[in-house]
Design an enzyme around this catalytic site. Structure first.
Site, mmCIF file in Angstrom:
data_model
loop_
_atom_site.group_PDB
_atom_site.id
_atom_site.type_symbol
_atom_site.label_atom_id
_atom_site.label_comp_id
_atom_site.label_asym_id
_atom_site.label_seq_id
_atom_site.Cartn_x
_atom_site.Cartn_y
_atom_site.Cartn_z
ATOM 1 N N LYS A 53 40.929 35.143 45.550
ATOM 2 C CA LYS A 53 41.222 34.236 46.656
ATOM 3 C C LYS A 53 41.188 32.774 46.235
ATOM 4 C CE LYS A 53 39.929 33.813 51.522
ATOM 5 N NZ LYS A 53 41.283 34.146 51.947
ATOM 6 N N ASN A 104 42.108 31.547 40.946
ATOM 7 C CA ASN A 104 43.101 30.668 41.559
ATOM 8 C C ASN A 104 42.383 29.476 42.193
ATOM 9 O OD1 ASN A 104 44.747 29.789 44.105
ATOM 10 N ND2 ASN A 104 46.224 30.867 42.820
ATOM 11 N N CYS A 150 50.823 25.218 47.236
ATOM 12 C CA CYS A 150 50.561 25.782 48.558
ATOM 13 C C CYS A 150 51.216 24.959 49.651
ATOM 14 C CB CYS A 150 49.054 25.879 48.807
ATOM 15 S SG CYS A 150 48.669 26.654 50.384
ATOM 16 N N LYS A 161 50.547 27.165 38.843
ATOM 17 C CA LYS A 161 51.373 27.888 39.810
ATOM 18 C C LYS A 161 52.252 26.899 40.563
ATOM 19 C CE LYS A 161 51.211 31.680 43.097
ATOM 20 N NZ LYS A 161 50.360 32.705 43.734
ATOM 21 N N ILE A 184 57.246 32.446 41.634
ATOM 22 C CA ILE A 184 57.153 31.336 42.571
ATOM 23 C C ILE A 184 56.016 31.583 43.577
ATOM 24 C CG2 ILE A 184 59.598 30.815 42.397
ATOM 25 C CD1 ILE A 184 60.069 32.351 45.022
ATOM 26 N N ASN A 185 55.540 30.494 44.179
ATOM 27 C CA ASN A 185 54.724 30.658 45.360
ATOM 28 C C ASN A 185 55.688 30.824 46.533
ATOM 29 O OD1 ASN A 185 52.656 30.583 47.315
ATOM 30 N ND2 ASN A 185 51.452 29.162 46.094
ATOM 31 N N THR A 186 55.199 30.784 47.741
ATOM 32 C CA THR A 186 56.042 31.014 48.905
ATOM 33 C C THR A 186 57.043 29.883 49.136
ATOM 34 O OG1 THR A 186 54.299 30.038 50.265
ATOM 35 C CG2 THR A 186 54.357 32.441 50.098
ATOM 36 N N GLY A 222 57.813 37.863 50.667
ATOM 37 C CA GLY A 222 58.308 39.209 50.912
ATOM 38 C C GLY A 222 59.597 39.497 50.161
ATOM 39 N N GLY A 278 52.291 40.132 45.832
ATOM 40 C CA GLY A 278 51.633 39.470 46.943
ATOM 41 C C GLY A 278 51.772 40.168 48.272
#
Length: 303
Positions: A45, A100, A131, A166, A192-194, A218, A266
């Site tokens: 987390k 992380n 983020c 990241k 990638i992150n979101t 997703g 993820g």
């Protein structure tokens, strides 16, 4: 027998499958479903200097082929993680983990990374400058090459363990930012992150989530992730961790062919808690169908 082992920034792993931070907690909940020691590793987390409650609710919105989250880096803070979570983790996970780290200033990243770097269980520091769910930090560091390099350089100055940066996909030129991190001393890149997304409640005429916008993840983002992994892997000499919409053994192979040395999973964990176990079990069969004897041989095979 297919060899699934990979080496990620000097950390030898039995396979390339890594649950992504924010979708696996500290592994506690998942250990009751299966023996999580079958994983290559996992990214725990996202941890910040101080404890964070996160964003107001609602924090989740469903989408076609994905979801939007705006949890906001809720976590108990680095001192709690070191004093409680890591000692407890020793009892059920016996491999090196990926830490992380989130932050709201360069000093935050330096402070938290310096502490986690000293922890025996931590094999890699994954510095999250991507983020989209928090204000005044997070993604703002990852959208400009100079800022990304500044964080990288500062963290590398206080750590000995490999540092993976990241990155966010919410930029026009991912390669220049990845290169800046590499030049500043990064040992690896995760992407990638979101992506940044939004949903609207038609009846109430307000955003579905309280934060208005959040991270879209997703299956729908997988082609974007593959493209960015390919671009960065071709431009940089350091390892790349591929992440974004991975939900099958075939996706893992595709991501590795694009250039990923390991793959994070993820959103799929939130749909099926067994997904990482199933992917690891299915990988040998998929490799055999494709004539792959050693998974590490296919890393970056696409010209």
């Amino acid at each position: 027998m297919v060899d699934l082992s990979v080496n990620l920034c000097g950390m030898q792993m039995d396979n390339p499958v890594i649950p992504a931070s924010g979708t696996f907690g500290y592994g506690k909940e998942f250990k009751d479903f299966y023996d999580i020691n079958i994983l290559g590793s996992f990214s725990f987390k996202g941890t910040t200097r101080e404890a964070r409650f996160g964003n107001p609710t609602p924090r989740i919105a469903e989408c076609k082929a994905g979801m939007i989250n705006a949890v906001g880096l809720q976590n108990p803070g680095v001192h709690h993680v070191i004093e409680h979570e890591l000692p407890e983790m020793k009892n059920y996970f016996h491999k090196k983990v990926i830490a992380n780290v989130g932050g709201f200033s360069v000093e935050d990243y330096v402070y938290t990374c310096a502490l986690l770097d000293k922890q025996e269980q931590v094999g890699i520091l994954e510095v999250n400058i991507s983020c989209p769910n928090v204000h005044g930090g997070g993604m703002s560091f990852g959208t400009e090459a100079a800022c990304a390099a500044e964080v990288t350089r500062a963290v590398k100055a206080v750590t000995k363990k490999p540092v993976v940066i990241k990155l966010t996909p919410n930029v026009t030129d991912i390669v220049s930012i990845a290169k800046a991190c590499e030049d500043a001393g990064a040992d690896g890149i995760c992407l990638i992150n979101t992506m940044l997304g939004m949903r609207i409640d038609l009846k109430r005429r307000v955003p579905v989530i309280a934060n208005t916008m959040g991270g879209f993840s997703g299956d729908a983002v997988f082609p974007v992730a593959v493209r960015m992994v390919y671009q960065v892997a071709k431009a940089c000499k350091i390892p790349v961790i591929g992440c974004g919409g991975v939900s099958s053994a075939k996706d893992v192979i595709e991501m590795m062919m694009a250039g990923a040395s390991a793959v994070e999973i993820g959103a799929a964990n939130l749909i099926n808690p067994y997904i990482c176990k199933e992917i690891i079990e299915l990988l040998p069969g998929e490799c055999e169908k494709l004539g792959i004897e050693k998974l590490s041989d296919i890393i970056g095979v696409i010209d």
